[in-house]
Design an enzyme around this catalytic site. Structure first.
Site, mmCIF file in Angstrom:
data_model
loop_
_atom_site.group_PDB
_atom_site.id
_atom_site.type_symbol
_atom_site.label_atom_id
_atom_site.label_comp_id
_atom_site.label_asym_id
_atom_site.label_seq_id
_atom_site.Cartn_x
_atom_site.Cartn_y
_atom_site.Cartn_z
ATOM 1 C CB CYS A 91 -0.931 0.021 1.208
ATOM 2 S SG CYS A 91 -1.865 -1.499 1.451
ATOM 3 C CG HIS A 360 -5.981 1.242 -1.032
ATOM 4 N ND1 HIS A 360 -4.788 1.810 -1.428
ATOM 5 C CD2 HIS A 360 -5.664 0.383 -0.016
ATOM 6 C CE1 HIS A 360 -3.801 1.322 -0.692
ATOM 7 N NE2 HIS A 360 -4.302 0.464 0.152
ATOM 8 C CB CYS A 390 -1.759 0.649 7.622
ATOM 9 S SG CYS A 390 -3.340 0.400 6.794
#
Length: 404
Positions: A91, A360, A390
């Site tokens: 991520c 995302h 995160c």
């Protein structure tokens, strides 16, 4: 050792964020990357011969574009002298591309680097590792890269068989965070993103994408993921993902980030080279930090990463005008805010939405957030911001960024 050079970030841009299987699904990550690179050059009049490297972040690559940054650069018309490579910090990949570029510029290894992040989760591969050894009994097993990466990211020592959702529900149990609070944060995220869309707040950071179709090309100019029609009742009606194995589970598709398609990029250089090339700096990198925690509670890692980055910048949470904290899950955001003792309603936190509403697209998210932050700070008359997210597997990145 010579003193580190100052780094500025110029013209962060992004494509719209598409839904899984949505408007951008016919395009590969490479297509999206090429589009944003070409737009970056066109808008800035960048002399591509001055670019030393393109660092490409991607979470779900294939061998159609090995060394992703290099391939995307060549497809976008950069000269063969432009080098490039590929990285994956899940991520945090897009932000890591920026930070790697910054370190190259700071140390004098390079003068001008383009940081690139792209992901087409709609086209994430199905794969096998068995085919070269002959056909096993029962046939070949194809893994879905999206699901498999979430189950294996902690390695053998820290298994996460229920993926990121399982780790998010673990934080719900640890912190005692209610389903109602999670859904309320999700609703607020959509409301802020929709309000920003309607006000044209994203227009300057978005480059249109032309998608071929049977009835002719379609131009996509807006993020697909924000939902103007969602309500608390609609969110409350969604079934928790793990309710069959945990009757107390609260994480749903509605209070989690999306799976998405997008690309984003920015130019990383020194103030002197920016002036020489006619570039306008948007942000200065003040400091950054990475932190690690148990992969089974990965969502809390932005807490130590952000505090360390702020300490290195000589700042505190109170000094920030904007906090861009990626919404992997509403419960994860609420846990981080609880540890920071920041009110979930604080207007500095994701003022234009985040992962739940905007989506995302793993490899692009860090740069998408950077583009949004670069426009939020002047729009809100702010000076200092932090970007943090995160990372599946128990990591987090944080960068303290100053309006240039």
């Amino acid at each position: 050792m010579t003193e580190l050079r100052e780094v500025v970030l110029c013209s962060p841009l992004r494509t719209p964020v598409g839904r899984l299987g949505g408007a951008l699904a016919p395009l590969t990550a490479r297509d999206l990357a090429t589009t944003v690179l070409r737009a970056l050059v066109e808008r800035t009049h960048l002399d591509v011969s001055a670019v030393d490297s393109v660092i490409g972040a991607q979470g779900y690559p294939t061998m159609e574009s090995p060394a992703f940054g290099r391939v995307a650069a060549l497809d976008a018309g950069f000269p063969v002298t432009t080098t490039g490579y590929q990285l994956d910090r899940r991520c945090g990949s897009g932000l890591q591309a920026v930070l790697n570029a910054a370190m190259e510029v700071q140390t004098g290894v390079a003068d001008v680097v383009v940081a690139l992040g792209a992901e087409s989760m709609s086209n994430a591969p199905l794969y096998t590792e068995q085919g070269r050894r002959g056909l096993p009994p029962g046939g070949l097993l194809l893994h879905d890269a999206l699901a498999r990466g979430r189950a294996t990211v902690g390695g053998a020592a820290y298994p996460t068989p229920e993926g990121n959702v399982g780790t998010a529900d673990a934080l719900r149990a640890e912190y005692g965070i209610s389903r109602g609070d999670q859904d309320a944060l999700a609703l607020r995220s959509h409301q802020r993103a929709v309000a920003a869309q309607r006000a044209g707040a994203f227009d300057a950071e978005i480059v249109p994408v032309t998608v071929p179709g049977r009835r002719g090309p379609v131009v996509v100019e807006r993020d697909e993921h924000p939902r103007a029609d969602t309500t608390l009742d609609a969110l409350a009606a969604l079934r928790p993902v793990l309710v069959a194995s945990d009757p107390d589970a609260t994480v749903t598709a509605g209070n989690s980030s999306g799976q998405n398609d997008a690309a984003a990029a920015c130019i990383v250089t020194t103030p002197e080279h920016a002036r020489r090339l006619g570039l306008t700096p948007a942000l200065r990198l003040r400091s950054w930090a990475v932190a690690g925690v148990d992969p089974r509670r990965f969502g809390i890692a932005p807490v130590p990463a952000t505090l360390l980055a702020l300490d290195r910048a000589g700042a505190t949470l109170a000094d920030l005008d904007v906090v861009e904290l990626n919404e992997a899950f509403a419960v994860q955001v609420l846990a981080c805010l609880a540890d920071w003792r920041v009110d979930p309603d604080d207007p500095r936190v994701n003022p234009r939405g985040s992962g739940i509403s905007l989506g995302h697209p793993i490899g692009a998210t860090g740069l998408r957030m950077l583009a949004t932050l670069a426009h939020e700070l002047p729009g809100l008359d702010g000076t200092l911001g932090v970007e943090t997210m995160c990372i599946g597997g128990g990591q987090a990145l944080a960068a303290v960024l100053e309006r240039a």
